[in-house]
Design an enzyme around this catalytic site. Structure first.
Site, PDB file in Angstrom:
ATOM      1  N   HIS A  68       0.814  -1.212   0.000  1.00 51.96           N
ATOM      2  CA  HIS A  68       0.000   0.000   0.000  1.00 51.96           C
ATOM      3  C   HIS A  68       0.851   1.267   0.000  1.00 51.96           C
ATOM      4  O   HIS A  68       0.404   2.320  -0.457  1.00 51.96           O
ATOM      5  CB  HIS A  68      -0.966  -0.007   1.189  1.00 51.96           C
ATOM      6  N   HIS A  73      -1.517 -12.655  -2.057  1.00 55.40           N
ATOM      7  CA  HIS A  73      -2.574 -13.339  -1.303  1.00 55.40           C
ATOM      8  C   HIS A  73      -2.242 -14.795  -1.018  1.00 55.40           C
ATOM      9  O   HIS A  73      -3.056 -15.514  -0.447  1.00 55.40           O
ATOM     10  CB  HIS A  73      -3.902 -13.188  -2.036  1.00 55.40           C
TER      11      HIS A  73
HETATM   12 FE1  HEB Z   1      -4.276  -7.706  -1.032  1.00 52.04          FE
HETATM   13  C1  HEB Z   1      -4.859  -8.379   2.287  1.00 52.04           C
HETATM   14  C2  HEB Z   1      -7.528  -6.855  -1.466  1.00 52.04           C
HETATM   15  C3  HEB Z   1      -3.598  -6.877  -4.312  1.00 52.04           C
HETATM   16  C4  HEB Z   1      -0.933  -8.446  -0.542  1.00 52.04           C
HETATM   17  N1  HEB Z   1      -5.884  -7.605   0.198  1.00 52.04           N
HETATM   18  C5  HEB Z   1      -5.895  -7.885   1.524  1.00 52.04           C
HETATM   19  C6  HEB Z   1      -7.195  -7.664   2.024  1.00 52.04           C
HETATM   20  C7  HEB Z   1      -7.962  -7.269   0.973  1.00 52.04           C
HETATM   21  C8  HEB Z   1      -7.123  -7.231  -0.182  1.00 52.04           C
HETATM   22  C9  HEB Z   1      -9.428  -6.926   1.007  1.00 52.04           C
HETATM   23  C10 HEB Z   1      -7.644  -7.864   3.461  1.00 52.04           C
HETATM   24  C11 HEB Z   1      -7.256  -6.698   4.344  1.00 52.04           C
HETATM   25  C12 HEB Z   1      -7.669  -7.028   5.776  1.00 52.04           C
HETATM   26  O1  HEB Z   1      -6.792  -7.143   6.620  1.00 52.04           O
HETATM   27  O2  HEB Z   1      -8.880  -7.145   6.013  1.00 52.04           O
HETATM   28  N2  HEB Z   1      -5.351  -6.988  -2.592  1.00 52.04           N
HETATM   29  C13 HEB Z   1      -6.668  -6.739  -2.566  1.00 52.04           C
HETATM   30  C14 HEB Z   1      -7.090  -6.350  -3.879  1.00 52.04           C
HETATM   31  C15 HEB Z   1      -6.006  -6.347  -4.672  1.00 52.04           C
HETATM   32  C16 HEB Z   1      -4.903  -6.760  -3.848  1.00 52.04           C
HETATM   33  C17 HEB Z   1      -8.485  -6.010  -4.280  1.00 52.04           C
HETATM   34  C18 HEB Z   1      -5.907  -5.970  -6.153  1.00 52.04           C
HETATM   35  C19 HEB Z   1      -6.303  -7.068  -7.032  1.00 52.04           C
HETATM   36  N3  HEB Z   1      -2.572  -7.655  -2.179  1.00 52.04           N
HETATM   37  C20 HEB Z   1      -2.525  -7.231  -3.480  1.00 52.04           C
HETATM   38  C21 HEB Z   1      -1.159  -7.229  -3.917  1.00 52.04           C
HETATM   39  C22 HEB Z   1      -0.408  -7.647  -2.854  1.00 52.04           C
HETATM   40  C23 HEB Z   1      -1.321  -7.924  -1.778  1.00 52.04           C
HETATM   41  C24 HEB Z   1      -0.676  -6.796  -5.279  1.00 52.04           C
HETATM   42  C25 HEB Z   1       1.053  -7.796  -2.737  1.00 52.04           C
HETATM   43  C26 HEB Z   1       1.877  -8.167  -3.685  1.00 52.04           C
HETATM   44  N4  HEB Z   1      -3.126  -8.299   0.601  1.00 52.04           N
HETATM   45  C27 HEB Z   1      -1.799  -8.670   0.548  1.00 52.04           C
HETATM   46  C28 HEB Z   1      -1.425  -9.296   1.781  1.00 52.04           C
HETATM   47  C29 HEB Z   1      -2.566  -9.278   2.605  1.00 52.04           C
HETATM   48  C30 HEB Z   1      -3.603  -8.635   1.824  1.00 52.04           C
HETATM   49  C31 HEB Z   1      -0.064  -9.873   2.092  1.00 52.04           C
HETATM   50  C32 HEB Z   1      -2.724  -9.889   4.001  1.00 52.04           C
HETATM   51  C33 HEB Z   1      -2.558  -8.882   5.089  1.00 52.04           C
HETATM   52  C34 HEB Z   1      -2.683  -9.537   6.446  1.00 52.04           C
HETATM   53  O3  HEB Z   1      -2.685 -10.758   6.586  1.00 52.04           O
HETATM   54  O4  HEB Z   1      -2.772  -8.778   7.427  1.00 52.04           O
END
Ligand code: HEB
Length: 727
Positions: free
Chosen positions: A97, A265
């Site tokens: 982020h 993921h």
């Molecule tokens: Fe992520 C977590 C959505 C891309 C790495 N994710 C997360 C959550 C959600 C999301 C709703 C839960 C938060 C809480 O704590 O409740 N993503 C999302 C979307 C997209 C994404 C709609 C566009 C397709 N991711 C992404 C990327 C990466 C990531 C590109 C890197 C390479 N995530 C992640 C991790 C986690 C999440 C390692 C876990 C955290 C904890 O365990 O605390």
């Protein structure tokens, strides 16, 4: 008032739109307005003025820091217990982020300044509970102090998190110096509401609504897309469409998008243990006693197994703290049904899930929980292109690992600019095309430089031609992501050589002549282009009666087409350039505001911008041979005539009927004789009180030489803006 700029996706003007978008003041009227203390050259940063982060980083014990980070991963704190006893996934989300706000259109956003610490990012719904992730890092930040910035630390921690769970990484570079106040030049959108308050989605094909430039998120307060689908609707194809658009604006193609999402993921879980109403305000609106924490939850303990973050609930895989292939296995092998999380969010659950495929409870290993997918995850299975990639990755774990490691590295380093800015022992050898590589150039000696300089001045090329070519080359630089600039001489490659603002025919003539003059001498074309402009400025100053030396720092290299991802340079094209009095099409914001945006991307101050505009006008740098703003009868001399004549009460200005409000004619107040033509970006230096005050300084008797000095300084700053190899 939002209607004014909606549906006008022209881009490149995001910074000035910051003036029109919602600001921290609008979101949090009660917030302390610290800007009153940064007036009058007073700084927000507590660091010494000569503090040099590069030097500080070089004294960092990098291995010790990494060891401490590894130890932190499993050092669960009672005030925010780690899921599965491991903070790794949480830290990956923090890093993603931090970096994921980057957008190609203006190069702004990204993890380069540690802006996640400040509003509005620290309070965006999508960043919920990342206040705790940063706070977990505080003892380590405190221990290493100036030697590691928050910006570097947040991203490095994400990298170490991946490593500590057995995931693949491609390297890491430090070098991101912190800032100490919120960015004020970035436009996040005009909406009054946020995603959690039901703001409409920004892409709506039925209404013919495309994502406004330069934005790269689908709703206010999100990093990219809504996990529950467009506008919160579980529409998987629509989600794929939104993901493709927003990730492209983060410079990610389909393969990188699948690798990142699936790889990310593979780790961790979603948090939505109870009703969303139990969660309190974001940090910026929270009580003083909360000490910077927000999202205080009244749901049972409010943490651990009771955590509410996104409102979705559950892990993606049965092995949430190790790198493996279970994400694709579960995604592709099971059918999914739509269910509702305890917080009321729409998510997908495997049908008839086998017990061995269920995830352990994050805080009670004796319990098993069904895994889940978000609507956005199912896009990786349902969209035909994403599905092909997902299946290939499932069948080729090595390809998945390599693609993830590379895309993650790109995500974290995309806004760092040239590789010379990379610091630390983990910088990868390999050059990557998105780094805009430039080969090392020759370093011509002073003798050769002065020989070339004389030859250029005797070549018949005019001051205007030389200045324009140098400006075209250097002024693509943007301080936001450190791309562009004169190094590499990409002005002679596609697409830059063909940009209308660069007057392609004239430019190719000038470049051919410069290459001709160079012959087989050991100096790059990139240097010749800048040297030409520099020599012309020096001559123009001399012709005006000032013997100044315009600094020139050789050593640039020449890039080739093979080293250039031409398409990725398209967003750098100026659709408006006040410095060359150029406007391709009228924008939805006044043209003089576009000037501020470009000046901001060039890292210029108000006086620097003013000196450059005034100087470039009298040097004849206008694009397309326009006569606007050339308020002098001795063009080609570096005089203050632009300011003197602009401020002269002899002239009365009126708009030219046919131009809308873009062109003006200046007539003798008494005789009515036409004296000058001007654009908005010329006249704003007389109409805006602050710009007028600076213009007055340059128009005052006795400041002619000061102007030349100031112009030369600002010129040199732009010419060397991308010279991170110089001290
Ligand atoms: Fe992520 C977590 C959505 C891309 C790495 N994710 C997360 C959550 C959600 C999301 C709703 C839960 C938060 C809480 O704590 O409740 N993503 C999302 C979307 C997209 C994404 C709609 C566009 C397709 N991711 C992404 C990327 C990466 C990531 C590109 C890197 C390479 N995530 C992640 C991790 C986690 C999440 C390692 C876990 C955290 C904890 O365990 O605390």
């Amino acid at each position: 008032e939002t209607g004014k700029i909606e549906g006008c996706p022209l881009g490149h003007d995001g910074g000035v739109r910051a003036l029109l978008g919602r600001q921290n003041k609008d979101w949090w009227p009660d917030q302390l307005q610290l800007e009153i203390l940064t007036q009058g050259d007073r700084r927000a940063s507590p660091m010494d003025e000569d503090f040099d982060y590069v030097q500080a980083f070089k004294s960092l014990d990098y291995d010790a820091l990494k060891q401490d980070l590894h130890a932190l991963m499993t050092d669960s704190q009672p005030w925010w217990p780690a899921d599965y006893g491991h903070y790794g996934p949480f830290f990956i989300r923090m890093a993603w982020h931090s970096a994921g706000t980057y957008r190609t259109a203006d190069g702004r956003g990204g993890g380069g300044e540690g802006q996640q610490r400040f509003a509005p990012l620290n309070s965006w719904p999508d960043n919920a509970n990342l206040d705790k992730a940063r706070r977990l890092l505080w003892p380590i930040k405190q221990k290493y102090g100036n030697k590691i910035s928050w910006a570097d630390l947040m991203l490095l921690t994400g990298n170490v998190a991946i490593e500590s769970m057995g995931g693949p990484t491609f390297g890491f570079a430090g070098g991101r110096a912190d800032t100490y106040e919120p960015q004020r030049d970035i436009y996040w959108g005009t909406e009054d509401l946020w995603v959690n308050e039901g703001v409409p989605t920004r892409i709506d094909p039925e209404e013919g609504k495309a994502l406004e430039n330069p934005l790269a998120a689908i709703q206010m307060g999100l990093i990219y897309v809504n996990p529950e689908g467009p506008g919160g609707e579980p529409d998987i194809e629509g989600s794929a469409r939104d993901i493709r658009e927003t990730f492209a604006r983060m410079a990610m193609n389909d393969e990188e998008t699948v690798a990142l999402t699936a790889g990310g993921h593979t780790f961790g879980k979603c948090h939505g243990a109870g009703p969303a109403e139990k969660v309190g305000k974001e940090p910026e609106a929270s009580d003083i006693a909360a000490q910077g924490f927000g999202w205080h939850s009244e749901h049972e303990s409010g943490m651990g197994g009771h955590t509410i973050t996104s409102g979705l609930e559950g892990a993606w895989t049965n092995t949430p703290i190790s790198w493996d292939m279970n994400y694709f296995r579960l995604l592709l092998d099971y059918d999914y049904e739509l269910v509702t999380s305890p917080a009321g969010a729409k998510q997908w659950q495997p049908i008839d899930q086998k017990e061995e495929d269920m995830a352990p409870d994050a805080h009670d290993p004796s319990k098993l929980r069904p895994t889940m997918m978000t609507t956005a995850d199912l896009a990786m299975k349902v969209d035909p292109e994403y599905r092909k990639i997902s299946e290939r990755f499932r069948d080729n774990p090595d390809q998945f690992a390599d693609a993830f490691a590379r895309a993650w590295f790109k995500l974290l380093h995309r806004d760092m600019g040239p590789k010379v800015r990379y610091l630390g022992p983990e910088v990868p050898e390999e050059d990557l095309i998105w780094q805009d590589p430039v080969p090392a150039g020759p370093t011509p000696d002073a003798g050769l430089v002065s020989e070339m300089k004389s030859a250029i001045l005797e070549s018949g090329l005019t001051t205007s031609e030389l200045v324009k070519a140098a400006w075209a080359s250097a002024s693509t630089y943007r301080v936001s992501d450190h791309r562009g600039g004169a190094n590499g001489a990409r002005v002679r490659l596609a697409p830059q050589k063909d940009w209308p603002v660069n007057d392609p025919d004239e430019l190719s003539k000038v470049l051919a002549k410069l290459e001709d003059i160079r012959g087989d001498k050991d100096i790059s074309v990139a240097d010749m282009i800048v040297l030409g402009g520099t020599a012309a400025v020096e001559k123009a100053a001399k012709d005006a009666g000032f013997a100044v030396e315009v600094p020139f720092s050789p050593g640039r290299g020449d890039a080739t087409d093979e080293m250039t991802d031409a398409e990725s340079f398209e967003p750098l094209e100026p659709k408006a350039d006040a410095f060359r009095n150029y406007l391709l099409t009228k924008h939805s914001v006044p043209t003089e505001q576009l000037m501020l945006d470009r000046a901001s991307l060039l890292g210029l101050s108000i006086p620097e911008m003013t000196a450059l505009v005034g100087g470039l006008r009298v040097l004849g740098a206008n694009a397309g041979g326009s006569d606007q703003g050339i308020f002098t009868d001795r063009p080609g001399q570096l005089t203050t005539d632009f300011f003197v004549n602009l401020l002269d009460m002899r002239t009365a200005w009126k708009v030219v009927d046919t131009s809308g409000d873009e062109e003006f004619v200046g007539e003798d107040r008494v005789t009515g004789e036409e004296l000058w033509r001007a654009s908005r970006t010329d006249l704003v230096f007389g109409s805006n009180s602050q710009l007028r005050a600076v213009s007055e300084v340059y128009a005052e008797r006795g400041n002619e030489e000061k102007f030349v000095r100031d112009f030369v300084k600002a010129w040199t700053k732009v010419m060397n803006a991308d010279r991170f190899d110089l001290d």
